[in-house]
Motif scaffolding. Sequence first.
Motif, short mmCIF file in Angstrom:
data_model
loop_
_atom_site.label_atom_id
_atom_site.label_comp_id
_atom_site.label_asym_id
_atom_site.label_seq_id
_atom_site.Cartn_x
_atom_site.Cartn_y
_atom_site.Cartn_z
N ARG A 237 0.80 -1.22 0.00
CA ARG A 237 0.00 0.00 0.00
C ARG A 237 0.84 1.27 0.00
NH1 ARG A 237 -3.14 -3.80 0.73
NH2 ARG A 237 -5.39 -3.59 0.53
N THR A 238 1.99 1.24 0.56
CA THR A 238 2.80 2.46 0.65
C THR A 238 3.75 2.64 -0.53
OG1 THR A 238 4.39 1.29 2.06
CG2 THR A 238 2.68 2.58 3.16
N MET B 281 -3.05 4.79 -6.18
CA MET B 281 -3.58 4.94 -4.82
C MET B 281 -4.86 5.77 -4.84
SD MET B 281 -1.40 6.25 -1.49
CE MET B 281 0.05 5.29 -1.97
N GLU C 150 -8.36 0.83 -1.82
CA GLU C 150 -7.67 1.48 -0.72
C GLU C 150 -8.67 2.18 0.21
OE1 GLU C 150 -3.96 2.00 -0.09
OE2 GLU C 150 -4.38 0.05 -1.00
N ASN D 126 -6.69 0.76 6.30
CA ASN D 126 -5.26 1.08 6.25
C ASN D 126 -4.73 1.61 7.58
OD1 ASN D 126 -5.46 0.28 3.62
ND2 ASN D 126 -4.70 2.17 2.72
N GLU E 105 5.74 7.31 5.25
CA GLU E 105 5.06 6.56 4.19
C GLU E 105 3.61 6.25 4.58
OE1 GLU E 105 8.08 3.62 2.05
OE2 GLU E 105 8.24 3.47 4.24
N ASN F 144 0.16 7.69 2.76
CA ASN F 144 -0.92 6.81 2.30
C ASN F 144 -2.26 7.22 2.91
OD1 ASN F 144 -2.64 4.19 3.15
ND2 ASN F 144 -1.71 3.83 1.15
#
Length: 261
Positions: free
Chosen positions: A22-23, A30, A85, A90, A106, A110
């Motif tokens: 994800r990062t 994203m 996402e 998250n 990071e 995100n």
Amino acid sequence: MNNFLTPAEIVEVISKGFGKNRTTMPILKMVILGICAGMFIGFGSYGFTVATANAGAGFEGTLGRFMGAAVFPVGLMFVVMFGAELFTGNNLLTISCGKKDIGWGEMLRNWGIVWVANFIGSVALAWLMSQSGLYGEAMVTKAMAIAEAKVAIPLVEVIIRATFCNIFVVLAVWMQAGAKDVAGKILAIWFPIMLFVLSGYEHSVANMFFIPMGYFVGADITWAQIMINNIIPVTIGNVIGGAVLVPAVAYYSYCKCGPKA
């Protein structure tokens, strides 16, 4: 064969796979996947409104609330299966930070991008649904009632509800990460998400659909009330539950104190 990972194994999956993936993805990807997640949660929220608008027991009744709670989890199922996402899910990235698989910067990058993208997707869907002709009198009444009730919740109460909410959401993400087949992931998602909706907790991304939807169909609220009275404090509560409480216990139990079965 074991069809479910142990808690210690789930920590590794979340930290190295979930967190890293994800990062490190491109910003445009994203944003796109964040918009999709906002819309997916919005679809679940719309389903909740449909299910409760004409329920005999009404929004405050057990039958109506359960009907809505039963369909709402489809939104998170879409998010997980599509790889979208979602800001609240998250929040588990703090585990990756604790294990030093990603940096705090990071993670915050995100969170910021995904939160904004979720907002865009949710509000865009709300506006499109308001123009769709699907909101009859009962639906409009329900949408306005939901929106007006949410912006009227006192600050301390809304943060507490949001904290509990994201404990349930990240545990749903945690549980599905431990399942090795689609059926297991669906069941792992459905029960905790159904329960948080039935319990009346507050989810920031769902509210990014619910409250603007009420606004678009005539609720007596303002954008300032939407953001200050609900979205911002609910986001704070979601972070407390999903990024602090659950990850702290998981990190202490399965990282700091060594792997446990």
